[in-house]
Design a protein around this motif. Structure first.
Motif, PDB file in Angstrom:
ATOM      1  N   ASP A  60       0.825  -1.206   0.000  1.00  0.00           N
ATOM      2  CA  ASP A  60       0.000   0.000   0.000  1.00  0.00           C
ATOM      3  C   ASP A  60       0.863   1.261   0.000  1.00  0.00           C
ATOM      4  OD1 ASP A  60      -2.174  -1.692   0.097  1.00  0.00           O
ATOM      5  OD2 ASP A  60      -2.366  -1.577   2.275  1.00  0.00           O
ATOM      6  N   TYR A  61       1.982   1.210   0.717  1.00  0.00           N
ATOM      7  CA  TYR A  61       2.897   2.364   0.789  1.00  0.00           C
ATOM      8  C   TYR A  61       3.453   2.696  -0.592  1.00  0.00           C
ATOM      9  CZ  TYR A  61       7.124   5.008   2.022  1.00  0.00           C
ATOM     10  OH  TYR A  61       8.127   5.953   2.104  1.00  0.00           O
ATOM     11  N   VAL A  62       3.945   1.681  -1.301  1.00  0.00           N
ATOM     12  CA  VAL A  62       4.538   1.890  -2.634  1.00  0.00           C
ATOM     13  C   VAL A  62       3.454   2.235  -3.647  1.00  0.00           C
ATOM     14  CG1 VAL A  62       5.765   0.763  -4.527  1.00  0.00           C
ATOM     15  CG2 VAL A  62       6.513   0.389  -2.168  1.00  0.00           C
ATOM     16  N   SER A  63       2.327   1.535  -3.594  1.00  0.00           N
ATOM     17  CA  SER A  63       1.249   1.786  -4.562  1.00  0.00           C
ATOM     18  C   SER A  63       0.731   3.211  -4.461  1.00  0.00           C
ATOM     19  CB  SER A  63       0.099   0.797  -4.328  1.00  0.00           C
ATOM     20  OG  SER A  63       0.518  -0.531  -4.537  1.00  0.00           O
ATOM     21  N   ILE A  67       0.679   5.784  -7.526  1.00  0.00           N
ATOM     22  CA  ILE A  67      -0.561   6.404  -7.990  1.00  0.00           C
ATOM     23  C   ILE A  67      -0.395   7.914  -8.062  1.00  0.00           C
ATOM     24  CG2 ILE A  67      -2.957   6.911  -7.336  1.00  0.00           C
ATOM     25  CD1 ILE A  67      -3.103   4.056  -6.200  1.00  0.00           C
ATOM     26  N   GLU A  68       0.205   8.482  -7.028  1.00  0.00           N
ATOM     27  CA  GLU A  68       0.366   9.935  -6.963  1.00  0.00           C
ATOM     28  C   GLU A  68       1.313  10.452  -8.036  1.00  0.00           C
ATOM     29  OE1 GLU A  68      -0.007  12.373  -3.040  1.00  0.00           O
ATOM     30  OE2 GLU A  68       2.124  11.920  -3.328  1.00  0.00           O
ATOM     31  N   LYS A  69       2.333   9.656  -8.385  1.00  0.00           N
ATOM     32  CA  LYS A  69       3.329  10.080  -9.382  1.00  0.00           C
ATOM     33  C   LYS A  69       2.930   9.746 -10.817  1.00  0.00           C
ATOM     34  CE  LYS A  69       7.263   9.725  -6.215  1.00  0.00           C
ATOM     35  NZ  LYS A  69       8.519   8.991  -5.887  1.00  0.00           N
ATOM     36  N   SER A  70       1.841   9.007 -10.984  1.00  0.00           N
ATOM     37  CA  SER A  70       1.406   8.619 -12.320  1.00  0.00           C
ATOM     38  C   SER A  70       1.051   9.851 -13.149  1.00  0.00           C
ATOM     39  CB  SER A  70       0.199   7.690 -12.243  1.00  0.00           C
ATOM     40  OG  SER A  70       0.546   6.488 -11.594  1.00  0.00           O
ATOM     41  N   THR A  71       1.391   9.780 -14.417  1.00  0.00           N
ATOM     42  CA  THR A  71       1.178  10.933 -15.303  1.00  0.00           C
ATOM     43  C   THR A  71      -0.082  10.812 -16.144  1.00  0.00           C
ATOM     44  OG1 THR A  71       2.616   9.879 -16.948  1.00  0.00           O
ATOM     45  CG2 THR A  71       3.641  11.452 -15.425  1.00  0.00           C
ATOM     46  N   THR A  72      -0.661   9.626 -16.187  1.00  0.00           N
ATOM     47  CA  THR A  72      -1.874   9.431 -16.982  1.00  0.00           C
ATOM     48  C   THR A  72      -2.948   8.749 -16.136  1.00  0.00           C
ATOM     49  OG1 THR A  72      -1.190   7.252 -17.805  1.00  0.00           O
ATOM     50  CG2 THR A  72      -0.516   9.188 -19.092  1.00  0.00           C
ATOM     51  N   PRO A  73      -4.238   9.001 -16.413  1.00  0.00           N
ATOM     52  CA  PRO A  73      -5.322   8.341 -15.670  1.00  0.00           C
ATOM     53  C   PRO A  73      -5.256   6.817 -15.754  1.00  0.00           C
ATOM     54  CG  PRO A  73      -6.179  10.171 -16.934  1.00  0.00           C
ATOM     55  CD  PRO A  73      -4.762  10.003 -17.365  1.00  0.00           C
ATOM     56  N   SER A  74      -4.878   6.278 -16.912  1.00  0.00           N
ATOM     57  CA  SER A  74      -4.811   4.823 -17.059  1.00  0.00           C
ATOM     58  C   SER A  74      -3.725   4.224 -16.179  1.00  0.00           C
ATOM     59  CB  SER A  74      -4.558   4.445 -18.515  1.00  0.00           C
ATOM     60  OG  SER A  74      -3.328   4.998 -18.975  1.00  0.00           O
ATOM     61  N   ARG A  76      -2.656   5.536 -13.304  1.00  0.00           N
ATOM     62  CA  ARG A  76      -3.173   5.630 -11.935  1.00  0.00           C
ATOM     63  C   ARG A  76      -4.130   4.479 -11.652  1.00  0.00           C
ATOM     64  NH1 ARG A  76      -3.441  10.316  -9.091  1.00  0.00           N
ATOM     65  NH2 ARG A  76      -5.654  10.020  -8.630  1.00  0.00           N
ATOM     66  N   LYS A  77      -4.992   4.209 -12.625  1.00  0.00           N
ATOM     67  CA  LYS A  77      -5.983   3.152 -12.443  1.00  0.00           C
ATOM     68  C   LYS A  77      -5.323   1.781 -12.368  1.00  0.00           C
ATOM     69  CE  LYS A  77      -9.969   3.858 -14.153  1.00  0.00           C
ATOM     70  NZ  LYS A  77     -11.144   4.060 -15.043  1.00  0.00           N
ATOM     71  N   ARG A  78      -4.264   1.577 -13.185  1.00  0.00           N
ATOM     72  CA  ARG A  78      -3.561   0.289 -13.141  1.00  0.00           C
ATOM     73  C   ARG A  78      -2.969   0.036 -11.770  1.00  0.00           C
ATOM     74  NH1 ARG A  78      -1.763   1.511 -18.395  1.00  0.00           N
ATOM     75  NH2 ARG A  78       0.222   2.255 -17.568  1.00  0.00           N
ATOM     76  N   TRP A  79      -2.325   1.035 -11.183  1.00  0.00           N
ATOM     77  CA  TRP A  79      -1.725   0.865  -9.848  1.00  0.00           C
ATOM     78  C   TRP A  79      -2.804   0.654  -8.783  1.00  0.00           C
ATOM     79  CZ3 TRP A  79       2.860  -0.565  -8.504  1.00  0.00           C
ATOM     80  CH2 TRP A  79       3.938  -0.307  -9.348  1.00  0.00           C
ATOM     81  N   LEU A  80      -3.915   1.372  -8.924  1.00  0.00           N
ATOM     82  CA  LEU A  80      -5.010   1.207  -7.967  1.00  0.00           C
ATOM     83  C   LEU A  80      -5.517  -0.228  -7.988  1.00  0.00           C
ATOM     84  CD1 LEU A  80      -7.273   2.342  -6.056  1.00  0.00           C
ATOM     85  CD2 LEU A  80      -8.613   2.739  -8.143  1.00  0.00           C
ATOM     86  N   TRP A  81      -5.848  -0.741  -9.179  1.00  0.00           N
ATOM     87  CA  TRP A  81      -6.436  -2.073  -9.273  1.00  0.00           C
ATOM     88  C   TRP A  81      -5.427  -3.177  -8.988  1.00  0.00           C
ATOM     89  CZ3 TRP A  81     -11.200  -2.915  -8.562  1.00  0.00           C
ATOM     90  CH2 TRP A  81     -12.136  -1.939  -8.907  1.00  0.00           C
ATOM     91  N   LEU A  82      -4.156  -2.926  -9.259  1.00  0.00           N
ATOM     92  CA  LEU A  82      -3.130  -3.903  -8.886  1.00  0.00           C
ATOM     93  C   LEU A  82      -3.085  -4.051  -7.375  1.00  0.00           C
ATOM     94  CD1 LEU A  82      -0.728  -5.747  -9.645  1.00  0.00           C
ATOM     95  CD2 LEU A  82       0.747  -3.719  -9.433  1.00  0.00           C
ATOM     96  N   ASP A 141      -8.408   6.695  -1.153  1.00  0.00           N
ATOM     97  CA  ASP A 141      -8.369   8.134  -0.884  1.00  0.00           C
ATOM     98  C   ASP A 141      -7.252   8.815  -1.666  1.00  0.00           C
ATOM     99  OD1 ASP A 141     -10.538   8.055   0.797  1.00  0.00           O
ATOM    100  OD2 ASP A 141      -9.370   8.016   2.646  1.00  0.00           O
ATOM    101  N   ILE A 142      -6.113   8.141  -1.807  1.00  0.00           N
ATOM    102  CA  ILE A 142      -5.012   8.678  -2.615  1.00  0.00           C
ATOM    103  C   ILE A 142      -5.459   8.801  -4.077  1.00  0.00           C
ATOM    104  CG2 ILE A 142      -2.689   8.219  -3.522  1.00  0.00           C
ATOM    105  CD1 ILE A 142      -2.605   9.036  -0.627  1.00  0.00           C
ATOM    106  N   TYR A 143      -6.089   7.757  -4.570  1.00  0.00           N
ATOM    107  CA  TYR A 143      -6.501   7.723  -5.983  1.00  0.00           C
ATOM    108  C   TYR A 143      -7.453   8.874  -6.305  1.00  0.00           C
ATOM    109  CZ  TYR A 143      -8.705   6.097 -10.300  1.00  0.00           C
ATOM    110  OH  TYR A 143      -9.179   6.006 -11.572  1.00  0.00           O
ATOM    111  N   TYR A 144      -8.380   9.151  -5.408  1.00  0.00           N
ATOM    112  CA  TYR A 144      -9.354  10.220  -5.652  1.00  0.00           C
ATOM    113  C   TYR A 144      -8.852  11.603  -5.213  1.00  0.00           C
ATOM    114  CZ  TYR A 144     -12.922   6.872  -7.041  1.00  0.00           C
ATOM    115  OH  TYR A 144     -13.629   5.897  -7.722  1.00  0.00           O
ATOM    116  N   GLY A 145      -7.608  11.675  -4.775  1.00  0.00           N
ATOM    117  CA  GLY A 145      -7.009  12.960  -4.434  1.00  0.00           C
ATOM    118  C   GLY A 145      -7.492  13.568  -3.143  1.00  0.00           C
ATOM    119  N   ARG A 146      -8.061  12.747  -2.266  1.00  0.00           N
ATOM    120  CA  ARG A 146      -8.563  13.268  -0.998  1.00  0.00           C
ATOM    121  C   ARG A 146      -7.430  13.569  -0.024  1.00  0.00           C
ATOM    122  NH1 ARG A 146     -12.684   8.258  -1.023  1.00  0.00           N
ATOM    123  NH2 ARG A 146     -14.187   9.058  -2.562  1.00  0.00           N
ATOM    124  N   ILE A 147      -6.346  12.813  -0.124  1.00  0.00           N
ATOM    125  CA  ILE A 147      -5.169  13.020   0.720  1.00  0.00           C
ATOM    126  C   ILE A 147      -3.918  12.821  -0.123  1.00  0.00           C
ATOM    127  CG2 ILE A 147      -6.252  12.338   2.891  1.00  0.00           C
ATOM    128  CD1 ILE A 147      -5.023   9.566   2.542  1.00  0.00           C
TER     129      ILE A 147
END
Length: 477
Positions: A60-63, A67-74, A76-82, A141-147
C-alpha cells in the motif's frame, strides 16, 4: 494476546512506561516504540503471519506513491487495481477460497457431476479483514485525491499496524489517524484517566456481560432441539448481549488503550440497542465498517441517487457484502440479506433518515411510541442474530420454527446447572447503566467515579476468574 489476559496486563504498562519515559522527547521514538510493540503484539498470535502484515504495508505504501506520481489516468488506475487485487486476493485465499471451492462442488453435484474440490489447510490470519481495509481506504483516498501519499514509512507502518486496533478494529481512516501519528504526543492525565475508565468498562462488557451471556447462549444454541420457547427467546437475547458486550467491549478497550498513548480512535458503537429502527441501528453498530462500506462501495455504486430499483440494488449489495465480510458461510450472507429486508421498507418510504436526532423519554404517548419502536427493533435484531450464531441456515430455521411452535414459556433447567432466567437481573442492570450513559463518555465517569470503578473491578475479578471464554468473537473475522 487477548485484551482480557494476564499477558496484556503486563504488556500494556511496559509499553506505557517506555513510551512516556523513554520515547517522549520525539515523535520518531514514540512511533518506533509503538511499531515494535504492535509487531510483538501481533506475533503473539502467530509470528509467521508478520510477513503478511509487513507485505500489505509495503504494498500500500509503494502503490500510493506510484498512484500519486502517475502521469496518466490509465496508469493511476492500473496501480489502484493492482493494489486492490493483491489485497483482496490474499484475503480471498485465506478467508474465502475453501468456501467457494466447496460451494462450487455442491452446485456441480446438484447437476449430477461428482466433484472433489482441492481445499487449502490454512489458518486465517487474525485481523486480516481489518488491516486490509485500513490499507484499502488509504489507497482509494489517494486515488481520488482526498489526501497526499505518506512518504514517511515509519508513520505509515504505525497507521496500519497500531496494536489497539490491529486485530478487531475499529477500521481507521488515514485522514483521522495519520495526522495524529505524524506529531509528538504530550501526556495528558485527564485523557489517560478517561482511557483507564474506558478500558475498565470495556472489560465489564466483555468479562461480566459477554462471557456470562455466552454460557447461557451456548447452552441454548447447542441444544435448541430440546429447548422450550422461553429458553429459545432468551437464548437469542443472551447472544445479542454476548456479541454486543464482546465486540463493543473490545472497541472500548482499544479506544481506552489508545488514549493512554495520546491517540484518539474512531468511535465504533453508539448504544445501538436503543435504536428506533433498523436504519438507526446500522448507524450505531460497528460504525467504522458501516461507514467504510458507505463511502467506498455504496456511494461509488450510486448511493441513494437514481431510481428506486438502483437504491434497492445498492442496499442489498451493501448488506450482502457486509454479511460476507464477517465470514465464509451462508449463515452470514443470510444474516445480511435479512437486514436488507428489514431496511427495505424504510428505504422505499424515505424513512431511513428519520431518526437522526437524540431523544428523551417522559410520561407521554410519544415516549411510549419510542419505547415500542426500540423493543420492536431489538426483537428484529435478535431474530437476525440467530442466523449469525447458527452453524447452518437449516439450524437457524429449525431454531426459529421451534421458538414459534413450541409455545411453552416456563423456566427450564440447563445441563450447565442453571435456570434459563438467572442472568436476567445482570443484563437488566447493564441495560440501565447503558441507558444512563448515553450522553457520557462511559458509565464510570462523572459523580462517584471511584466507587463505580471499584464496583466494576470487583465484578471483573469475581466473574473473570471463573470464565472459560477468553477469545473475542470478532477475532475470527
Amino acid at each position: 494476546m487477548f485484551f482480557n489476559s494476564f499477558h496484556f496486563a503486563v504488556f500494556l504498562p511496559i509499553v506505557f512506561i517506555l513510551y512516556w519515559f523513554v520515547g517522549h522527547k520525539s515523535k520518531i521514538n514514540q512511533n518506533y516504540i509503538l511499531i515494535l510493540a504492535s509487531y510483538y503484539f501481533y506475533s503473539c498470535w502467530d509470528w509467521r503471519f508478520l510477513f503478511l502484515l509487513v507485505f500489505s504495508t509495503l504494498l500500500d505504501y509503494v502503490s500510493a506513491m506510484k498512484i500519486e506520481k502517475s502521469t496518466t489516468p490509465s496508469e493511476r488506475k492500473r496501480w489502484l487495481w493492482l493494489c486492490i487485487s493483491i489485497n483482496i486476493g490474499f484475503l480471498g485465499i485465506f478467508k474465502y477460497y475453501n468456501f467457494f471451492a466447496e460451494s462450487f462442488a455442491e452446485v456441480l453435484q446438484s447437476f449430477g457431476v461428482k466433484a472433489s474440490p482441492i481445499l487449502l489447510d490454512l489458518i486465517l490470519p487474525v485481523g486480516i479483514s481489518f488491516y486490509t481495509f485500513h490499507g484499502l481506504s488509504y489507497i482509494i483516498d489517494i486515488y481520488y485525491g482526498r489526501i497526499k501519499s505518506e512518504k514517511n514509512f515509519v508513520d505509515y507502518s504505525l497507521f496500519v499496524s497500531y496494536f489497539p486496533l490491529l486485530v478487531a478494529g475499529p477500521i481507521e481512516r488515514a485522514t483521522h489517524l495519520l495526522p495524529q501519528v505524524k506529531k509528538r504526543r504530550k501526556f495528558s492525565f485527564n485523557k489517560a484517566k478517561e482511557g483507564v475508565y474506558q478500558i475498565v468498562w470495556g472489560l465489564v462488557k466483555k468479562v461480566v456481560i459477554a462471557d456470562s451471556c455466552a454460557i447461557y447462549a451456548n447452552a441454548v444454541f447447542d441444544n435448541y432441539h430440546s429447548m422450550n420457547s422461553l429458553s429459545l427467546v432468551l437464548g437469542a437475547v443472551y447472544f445479542a448481549f454476548q456479541i454486543y458486550g464482546d465486540f463493543s467491549g473490545y472497541s472500548d478497550i482499544a479506544l481506552g488503550t489508545s488514549k493512554l498513548f495520546g491517540i484518539d480512535l474512531l468511535k465504533n458503537f453508539n448504544y445501538p440497542y436503543f435504536s428506533r429502527d433498523i436504519a438507526e441501528f446500522w448507524r450505531k453498530w460497528h460504525i467504522s465498517l458501516t461507514t467504510w462500506f458507505r463511502d467506498y462501495l455504496y456511494i461509488p455504486l450510486g448511493g441513494s441517487k437514481g431510481s428506486k430499483w438502483l437504491k434497492v440494488r445498492n442496499t442489498f449489495i451493501i448488506f450482502l457484502v457486509s454479511g460476507f465480510w464477517h465470514g465464509a458461510s451462508w449463515t452470514f450472507i443470510a444474516w445480511g440479506f435479512i437486514n436488507a429486508l428489514y431496511f427495505l421498507p424504510l428505504l422505499l418510504l424515505n424513512r431511513n433518515r428519520k431518526n437522526l436526532e437524540e431523544f428523551r423519554l417522559g410520561l407521554n404517548f410519544d415516549s411510549l411510541r419510542i419505547v415500542f419502536n426500540i423493543l420492536i427493533t431489538f426483537g428484529l435484531t435478535c431474530l437476525a442474530w440467530i442466523f449469525f450464531r447458527a452453524k447452518t441456515i437449516t439450524e437457524a430455521y429449525q431454531y426459529i420454527k421451534r421458538l414459534f411452535e413450541n409455545g411453552i414459556f416456563s423456566e427450564q433447567y440447563f445441563a450447565i446447572e442453571r435456570y434459563n432466567y438467572e442472568l436476567i437481573p445482570l443484563v437488566l442492570v447493564f441495560v440501565v447503566a447503558e441507558w444512563n450513559s448515553r450522553t457520557k463518555t462511559e458509565p464510570i465517569s462523572g459523580q462517584y467515579s471511584w466507587l463505580k470503578l471499584s464496583l466494576c473491578l470487583a465484578a471483573i475479578l469475581a466473574l473473570g476468574v471463573f470464565s472459560d471464554y477468553k477469545e473475542f468473537i470478532y477475532f475470527q473475522f
